[in-house]
Design a protein around this motif. Structure first.
Motif, short mmCIF file in Angstrom:
data_model
loop_
_atom_site.label_atom_id
_atom_site.label_comp_id
_atom_site.label_asym_id
_atom_site.label_seq_id
_atom_site.Cartn_x
_atom_site.Cartn_y
_atom_site.Cartn_z
N GLU A 156 0.51 -1.53 -0.12
CA GLU A 156 -0.07 -0.11 -0.31
C GLU A 156 1.09 1.14 0.09
OE1 GLU A 156 -2.48 -0.51 3.51
OE2 GLU A 156 -3.79 -2.19 2.51
N LYS A 160 1.14 4.15 -2.50
CA LYS A 160 0.81 5.58 -3.01
C LYS A 160 2.18 6.30 -3.20
CE LYS A 160 0.00 8.15 1.05
NZ LYS A 160 0.23 8.20 2.84
N ASN A 161 3.53 5.81 -2.77
CA ASN A 161 4.44 6.33 -3.14
C ASN A 161 3.94 6.45 -4.69
OD1 ASN A 161 6.64 7.80 -2.47
ND2 ASN A 161 7.45 6.22 -3.62
#
Length: 439
Positions: A156, A160-161
């Protein structure tokens, strides 16, 4: 014809329903995963069979008091082959009839009690081995469960990065089109996005590999869709090394050492009583002969019987001779007992060493986690400052990307440190055979 169509339709719907059930994702918590492993794990099933066999030996130990009973039935006859004398032929030719017999034999010796004790000791050993196998499976399931939780969080974070990097790339592209950014900034932002994808793919492959191992432990089909649900524990080690050492003597390893020593001592006592002490032998036989045509006695030709009994005492003498096989065998058992005691001492020292090492490792992980959390707060502040400066046109996109990567690296480090700490707690609890909450 309509009936046939209805059958085909029903079969099709059944297959669809089965496929839907098989394709449905199974979400398991840690207690559910442990319970599934207890029921389905192949190694545990094998250990359970050994335990059941040991229990059967204990339940049927009384059979050592059963005598040896044999029944026989035979028929014999004789005839002259090369002798022509009719007188000799008449005296030798004939059927000796049918013989039936029953024999009973029972031996009493002082080793009977040790034989009974051996079944009980073997059952105790299998009990401890089974409990140790359960504990090992629970440890492996727990560690894999925590790994999957941590790796899910890591995936996750990476996603997200990547989304944040793509957002930065979109901003750089808009600024380039508006004349506020150079082409190298756009290419740099695009490169940053592409460089993050291989790491995500590698993490996904690692997750799938460990998920397969998790399914095997739980006894689930490899094609089943499984997801884990839960959180990494927030338990911290609060027990001192000296207090932890007090649990060493009650561990499964030490219990097995003690039981094996008792079993070996019992085996030595049993051999001494069998090979060095007298034993009482009781024997009884009954024989019955029918239809013996070779005798002149009309009654014996039809029926004759006999009964015998024997009571004897056997005293072994060769076992008392120095250097005999019995004495050599007993000496080997004594050597094995001495080696077992040395192994027990070594195992105890190794457990003490392992406890000290694991406690130091846990303290080191705890310190690293505290530093990482402080670094995360600092990295987030730096990132927000650079982002504000970039949006105001005071810094370039590369600086923002570096700050973003610093935040991601610290977040990822915290996740892995949390998993390593939880995993180390599980190992320590397993070695001492206690619950994590007791640490």
């Amino acid at each position: 014809m309509k009936t046939l169509h209805y059958l085909y339709a029903l079969l099709f719907l059944s297959c669809c329903a089965i496929s839907t059930i098989q394709a449905a994702e199974i979400t398991v918590t840690l207690p559910e995963a442990i319970e599934m492993a207890r029921k389905n794990n192949i190694n545990l099933q094998s250990s359970a069979i050994d335990l059941k066999g040991a229990q059967r030996d204990v339940d049927t130990a009384w059979n050592i008091f059963l005598p040896s009973v044999n029944a026989t039935l035979s028929n014999s006859g004789s005839a002259v082959v090369f002798q022509d004398n009719p007188i000799i032929k008449a005296g030798t030719n004939g059927n000796n009839g049918i013989s039936a017999g029953l024999s009973v034999q029972f031996q009493l010796n002082p080793a009977l009690k040790n034989q009974l004790d051996s079944h009980g000791l073997n059952y105790s050993i299998q009990q401890v081995s089974y409990q140790q196998a359960i504990s090992e499976v629970e440890r492996n399931v727990t560690k894999l469960f925590y790994y999957l939780l941590a790796e899910t969080t890591n995936l996750e974070l990476q996603e997200k990065n990547i989304a944040l990097a793509e957002k930065q790339y979109g901003k750089a592209l808009v600024n380039f089109e508006s004349g506020y950014a150079s082409e190298i900034e756009v290419l740099s932002a695009q490169l940053s996005v592409e460089q993050l994808r291989p790491s995500l793919q590698q993490s996904e492959n690692a997750y799938e590999g460990q998920l397969l191992a998790f399914k095997v432990l739980l006894g689930l089909p490899l094609e089943a869709e499984v997801a884990v649900e839960g959180e990494l524990p927030d338990v911290e080690l609060s027990t001192s090394v000296n207090d932890l050492k007090k649990n060493i003597e009650t561990t499964y390893s030490m219990d097995l050492m003690r039981l094996n020593r008792e079993a070996m001592q019992n085996s030595m006592a049993l051999q001494k009583k069998v090979d060095l002490m007298p034993s009482l032998m009781l024997q009884a036989q009954y024989g019955l002969n029918l239809w013996n045509s070779s005798t002149k006695d009309r009654f014996n030709e039809i029926f004759s019987d006999s009964a015998t009994y024997t009571v004897s005492v056997s005293i072994p003498l060769d076992g008392h001779i120095p250097g005999s096989r019995t004495q050599v065998s007993l000496a080997k058992i004594e050597d094995n007992l001495a080696k077992l005691e040395l192994n027990r001492q070594q195992t105890k020292v190794q457990l003490e060493q392992s406890i000290i090492t694991q406690v130091n490792t846990l303290q080191n992980l705890k310190d690293q986690m505290q530093v990482a959390k402080a670094n995360l707060e600092l990295a987030q502040r730096v990132y927000q400052m650079y982002l504000t400066q970039y949006e105001a046109g005071y810094t370039d996109n590369l600086t923002v990307e570096d700050a973003q990567q610093d935040v991601f690296s610290v977040e990822q480090q915290i996740v892995y440190l949390h998993y390593q700490y939880a995993s180390a707690l599980v190992d320590l609890a397993y070695d001492l055979q206690i619950d994590i909450e007791q640490l």
